[in-house]
Design an enzyme around this catalytic site. Structure first.
Site, PDB file in Angstrom:
ATOM      1  N   GLY A  69       0.843  -1.209   0.000  1.00 23.66           N
ATOM      2  CA  GLY A  69       0.000   0.000   0.000  1.00 23.66           C
ATOM      3  C   GLY A  69       0.865   1.241   0.000  1.00 23.66           C
ATOM      4  O   GLY A  69       0.585   2.231   0.688  1.00 23.66           O
ATOM      5  N   ALA A  70       1.932   1.203  -0.817  1.00 25.23           N
ATOM      6  CA  ALA A  70       2.918   2.300  -0.813  1.00 25.23           C
ATOM      7  C   ALA A  70       2.606   3.383  -1.829  1.00 25.23           C
ATOM      8  O   ALA A  70       3.384   4.314  -1.999  1.00 25.23           O
ATOM      9  CB  ALA A  70       4.316   1.719  -1.079  1.00 25.23           C
ATOM     10  N   ARG A  87       0.218   5.646  -1.871  1.00 27.16           N
ATOM     11  CA  ARG A  87      -0.284   6.925  -1.342  1.00 27.16           C
ATOM     12  C   ARG A  87      -0.424   6.804   0.176  1.00 27.16           C
ATOM     13  O   ARG A  87      -0.161   5.763   0.760  1.00 27.16           O
ATOM     14  CB  ARG A  87      -1.616   7.306  -1.980  1.00 27.16           C
ATOM     15  CG  ARG A  87      -2.707   6.276  -1.803  1.00 27.16           C
ATOM     16  CD  ARG A  87      -4.042   6.747  -2.352  1.00 27.16           C
ATOM     17  NE  ARG A  87      -5.086   5.886  -1.865  1.00 27.16           N
ATOM     18  CZ  ARG A  87      -5.689   4.936  -2.585  1.00 27.16           C
ATOM     19  NH1 ARG A  87      -5.333   4.740  -3.841  1.00 27.16           N
ATOM     20  NH2 ARG A  87      -6.633   4.186  -2.059  1.00 27.16           N
ATOM     21  N   VAL A 112      -3.063  -7.367  -2.568  1.00 27.85           N
ATOM     22  CA  VAL A 112      -2.966  -8.297  -1.433  1.00 27.85           C
ATOM     23  C   VAL A 112      -4.228  -9.149  -1.265  1.00 27.85           C
ATOM     24  O   VAL A 112      -4.216 -10.100  -0.493  1.00 27.85           O
ATOM     25  CB  VAL A 112      -2.639  -7.562  -0.103  1.00 27.85           C
ATOM     26  CG1 VAL A 112      -1.284  -6.885  -0.162  1.00 27.85           C
ATOM     27  CG2 VAL A 112      -3.743  -6.593   0.299  1.00 27.85           C
ATOM     28  N   ASN A 157       0.797  -2.605   5.327  1.00 32.07           N
ATOM     29  CA  ASN A 157       0.023  -1.369   5.507  1.00 32.07           C
ATOM     30  C   ASN A 157      -1.243  -1.331   4.657  1.00 32.07           C
ATOM     31  O   ASN A 157      -2.213  -0.670   5.021  1.00 32.07           O
ATOM     32  CB  ASN A 157       0.952  -0.186   5.158  1.00 32.07           C
ATOM     33  CG  ASN A 157       0.188   1.079   4.881  1.00 32.07           C
ATOM     34  OD1 ASN A 157      -0.304   1.742   5.782  1.00 32.07           O
ATOM     35  ND2 ASN A 157       0.070   1.427   3.581  1.00 32.07           N
ATOM     36  N   TYR A 166     -15.239  -2.601   9.446  1.00 30.95           N
ATOM     37  CA  TYR A 166     -13.820  -2.221   9.444  1.00 30.95           C
ATOM     38  C   TYR A 166     -13.155  -2.593  10.779  1.00 30.95           C
ATOM     39  O   TYR A 166     -12.091  -3.215  10.803  1.00 30.95           O
ATOM     40  CB  TYR A 166     -13.720  -0.712   9.199  1.00 30.95           C
ATOM     41  CG  TYR A 166     -12.318  -0.157   9.261  1.00 30.95           C
ATOM     42  CD1 TYR A 166     -11.383  -0.429   8.262  1.00 30.95           C
ATOM     43  CD2 TYR A 166     -11.917   0.653  10.325  1.00 30.95           C
ATOM     44  CE1 TYR A 166     -10.094   0.092   8.320  1.00 30.95           C
ATOM     45  CE2 TYR A 166     -10.638   1.185  10.385  1.00 30.95           C
ATOM     46  CZ  TYR A 166      -9.724   0.899   9.382  1.00 30.95           C
ATOM     47  OH  TYR A 166      -8.443   1.416   9.444  1.00 30.95           O
ATOM     48  N   VAL A 167     -13.820  -2.214  11.869  1.00 34.95           N
ATOM     49  CA  VAL A 167     -13.255  -2.459  13.200  1.00 34.95           C
ATOM     50  C   VAL A 167     -13.015  -3.955  13.410  1.00 34.95           C
ATOM     51  O   VAL A 167     -11.964  -4.357  13.909  1.00 34.95           O
ATOM     52  CB  VAL A 167     -14.202  -1.883  14.291  1.00 34.95           C
ATOM     53  CG1 VAL A 167     -13.758  -2.331  15.681  1.00 34.95           C
ATOM     54  CG2 VAL A 167     -14.254  -0.353  14.206  1.00 34.95           C
ATOM     55  N   LYS A 222      -9.883  -5.052  11.821  1.00 26.77           N
ATOM     56  CA  LYS A 222      -8.666  -4.595  12.503  1.00 26.77           C
ATOM     57  C   LYS A 222      -8.429  -5.370  13.802  1.00 26.77           C
ATOM     58  O   LYS A 222      -7.293  -5.631  14.172  1.00 26.77           O
ATOM     59  CB  LYS A 222      -8.731  -3.081  12.747  1.00 26.77           C
ATOM     60  CG  LYS A 222      -8.654  -2.263  11.444  1.00 26.77           C
ATOM     61  CD  LYS A 222      -7.322  -2.461  10.717  1.00 26.77           C
ATOM     62  CE  LYS A 222      -7.177  -1.633   9.470  1.00 26.77           C
ATOM     63  NZ  LYS A 222      -5.861  -1.772   8.821  1.00 26.77           N
TER      64      LYS A 222
HETATM   65  N1  LIG Z   1      -6.330   7.175   7.452  1.00 22.57           N
HETATM   66  C1  LIG Z   1      -6.729   6.791   8.651  1.00 22.57           C
HETATM   67  O1  LIG Z   1      -7.472   7.506   9.361  1.00 22.57           O
HETATM   68  C2  LIG Z   1      -6.226   5.484   9.219  1.00 22.57           C
HETATM   69  C3  LIG Z   1      -6.286   5.306  10.615  1.00 22.57           C
HETATM   70  C4  LIG Z   1      -5.825   4.114  11.160  1.00 22.57           C
HETATM   71  C5  LIG Z   1      -5.337   3.123  10.338  1.00 22.57           C
HETATM   72  N2  LIG Z   1      -5.311   3.306   8.982  1.00 22.57           N
HETATM   73  C6  LIG Z   1      -4.796   2.215   8.166  1.00 22.57           C
HETATM   74  O2  LIG Z   1      -3.655   2.676   7.485  1.00 22.57           O
HETATM   75  C7  LIG Z   1      -3.458   1.900   6.294  1.00 22.57           C
HETATM   76  C8  LIG Z   1      -3.209   2.841   5.125  1.00 22.57           C
HETATM   77  O3  LIG Z   1      -4.355   3.640   4.928  1.00 22.57           O
HETATM   78  P1  LIG Z   1      -4.269   5.153   4.411  1.00 22.57           P
HETATM   79  O4  LIG Z   1      -4.911   5.988   5.434  1.00 22.57           O
HETATM   80  O5  LIG Z   1      -2.910   5.469   3.966  1.00 22.57           O
HETATM   81  O6  LIG Z   1      -5.300   5.068   3.174  1.00 22.57           O
HETATM   82  P2  LIG Z   1      -5.127   5.420   1.616  1.00 22.57           P
HETATM   83  O7  LIG Z   1      -4.582   6.789   1.456  1.00 22.57           O
HETATM   84  O8  LIG Z   1      -6.451   5.095   1.027  1.00 22.57           O
HETATM   85  O9  LIG Z   1      -4.032   4.368   1.101  1.00 22.57           O
HETATM   86  C9  LIG Z   1      -4.328   2.993   1.078  1.00 22.57           C
HETATM   87  C10 LIG Z   1      -3.192   2.245   0.407  1.00 22.57           C
HETATM   88  O10 LIG Z   1      -3.520   0.850   0.420  1.00 22.57           O
HETATM   89  C11 LIG Z   1      -3.390   0.355  -0.892  1.00 22.57           C
HETATM   90  N3  LIG Z   1      -4.306  -0.754  -1.142  1.00 22.57           N
HETATM   91  C12 LIG Z   1      -5.641  -0.785  -1.007  1.00 22.57           C
HETATM   92  N4  LIG Z   1      -6.120  -1.970  -1.401  1.00 22.57           N
HETATM   93  C13 LIG Z   1      -5.053  -2.708  -1.790  1.00 22.57           C
HETATM   94  C14 LIG Z   1      -4.901  -4.013  -2.304  1.00 22.57           C
HETATM   95  N5  LIG Z   1      -5.946  -4.824  -2.536  1.00 22.57           N
HETATM   96  N6  LIG Z   1      -3.652  -4.462  -2.595  1.00 22.57           N
HETATM   97  C15 LIG Z   1      -2.579  -3.658  -2.389  1.00 22.57           C
HETATM   98  N7  LIG Z   1      -2.657  -2.412  -1.919  1.00 22.57           N
HETATM   99  C16 LIG Z   1      -3.895  -1.944  -1.628  1.00 22.57           C
HETATM  100  C17 LIG Z   1      -3.655   1.539  -1.811  1.00 22.57           C
HETATM  101  O11 LIG Z   1      -2.977   1.359  -3.053  1.00 22.57           O
HETATM  102  P3  LIG Z   1      -3.667   0.982  -4.452  1.00 22.57           P
HETATM  103  O12 LIG Z   1      -5.052   1.539  -4.447  1.00 22.57           O
HETATM  104  O13 LIG Z   1      -2.734   1.599  -5.434  1.00 22.57           O
HETATM  105  O14 LIG Z   1      -3.630  -0.518  -4.488  1.00 22.57           O
HETATM  106  C18 LIG Z   1      -2.980   2.665  -1.025  1.00 22.57           C
HETATM  107  O15 LIG Z   1      -1.604   2.713  -1.308  1.00 22.57           O
HETATM  108  C19 LIG Z   1      -4.711   1.032   6.156  1.00 22.57           C
HETATM  109  O16 LIG Z   1      -4.428  -0.266   6.634  1.00 22.57           O
HETATM  110  C20 LIG Z   1      -5.719   1.717   7.071  1.00 22.57           C
HETATM  111  O17 LIG Z   1      -6.681   0.825   7.561  1.00 22.57           O
HETATM  112  C21 LIG Z   1      -5.737   4.470   8.403  1.00 22.57           C
END
Ligand SMILES: NC(=O)c1ccc[n+]([C@@H]2O[C@H](COP(=O)([O-])OP(=O)(O)OC[C@H]3O[C@@H](n4cnc5c(N)ncnc54)[C@H](OP(=O)(O)O)[C@@H]3O)[C@@H](O)[C@H]2O)c1
Length: 234
Positions: free
Chosen positions: A8-9, A11, A60, A86, A150-151, A154
């Site tokens: 998930g690199a 963005r 993934v 991630n 979602y919860v 996690k």
């Molecule tokens: N933002 C928050 O408030 C928050 C809080 C707590 C935890 N998190 C966790 O942090 C992590 C990253 O989230 P983020 O906030 O950075 O969200 P984001 O900006 O939407 O980024 C999500 C990343 O995950 C990748 N992804 C999604 N589905 C995928 C798949 N099937 N295979 C491979 N990559 C995939 C996306 O890349 P592609 O679309 O290019 O595949 C993107 O790089 C997640 O696990 C999220 O649950 C986020």
């Protein structure tokens, strides 16, 4: 040279962790579905920091994709020192309003995606005495309304981290539990006001950088961080 794999690199938090670890001289293996974004990030990091950056398509939610990605990474680098699981996503709303498709997608990515990623690199991490850092959430051990699907994924990811740790004491498993972060998460856009309770992804990445600098005999079993503007709920 240490090697870090980040899923998930393309963005958000994953991209910021890649940028932070490049500053510390890590060679990087970046995975996500948006290969154009990965290419751009890889070129920038190689140019700015002179580090080796490999990138490859990764979904993934598909076992064969994780297998292909991990094989290519291990062929390229031999072994890896850090795996940041991630990649993740969230669908929100009342539990009875979630569709089968939405729930399945979260299970595939947030639970099975983490399991597949760690499984694929486990033997390598055992050889290097490395770190598997799983990005769960502050909700991996609490409950909120309108986020039950979602919860629950996690909580399950947290269970995976703990069980992998018990079964593999020679690898260090870190659970990273961010509160709200200003990314593209759940269809939002970066640029949300800090006062609404969001950390910046760069702040999460800085924390990861600090955790990974700790001596090898320190196991950061969990690390939760939230903005001072986010209500302290447990
Ligand atoms: N933002 C928050 O408030 C928050 C809080 C707590 C935890 N998190 C966790 O942090 C992590 C990253 O989230 P983020 O906030 O950075 O969200 P984001 O900006 O939407 O980024 C999500 C990343 O995950 C990748 N992804 C999604 N589905 C995928 C798949 N099937 N295979 C491979 N990559 C995939 C996306 O890349 P592609 O679309 O290019 O595949 C993107 O790089 C997640 O696990 C999220 O649950 C986020």
């Amino acid at each position: 040279m240490k090697v870090a794999v980040i899923t998930g690199a393309s963005r958000g938090i994953g991209e910021s962790i890649a940028r932070a670890l490049a500053k510390d001289g890590y060679a990087l293996a970046l995975g996500a579905r948006s290969v154009d974004r990965l290419k751009k990030i890889a070129q920038e990091l190689a140019q700015e920091h002179g580090v080796e950056v490999f990138y490859h398509h990764l979904d993934v939610s598909k076992p064969e994709s994780v297998e292909e990605f991990s094989k290519k990474v291990l062929d390229r680098f031999g072994d890896v020192d850090v795996v940041v699981a991630n990649a993740g996503l969230g669908h929100f709303g009342r539990l009875e309003g979630l569709t089968e498709e939405q729930f399945h997608e979260m299970i595939e990515v947030n639970i099975l995606g983490v399991w597949r990623t760690i499984k694929a690199f486990l033997q390598s991490l055992k050889r290097t005495g490395g770190v598997a850092l799983v990005v769960t959430s502050d909700v991996s051990a609490r409950f909120i309304p309108y986020g039950g699907g979602y919860v629950s994924t996690k909580w399950a990811a947290r269970a995976l981290v703990r069980t992998f740790q018990i079964e593999n004491p020679d690898v260090r498993f870190f659970e990273l539990r961010p509160g709200a972060v200003d990314t593209y998460f759940a269809g939002s856009k970066p640029g949300k006001p800090k006062e609404q309770g969001y950390l910046k992804p760069e702040e999460i990445a800085e924390a990861v950088r600090c955790l990974l600098r700790l001596p090898k005999d320190v196991r950061v079993e969990e690390f939760m961080l939230r903005s001072i503007y986010q209500k302290p709920e447990y």
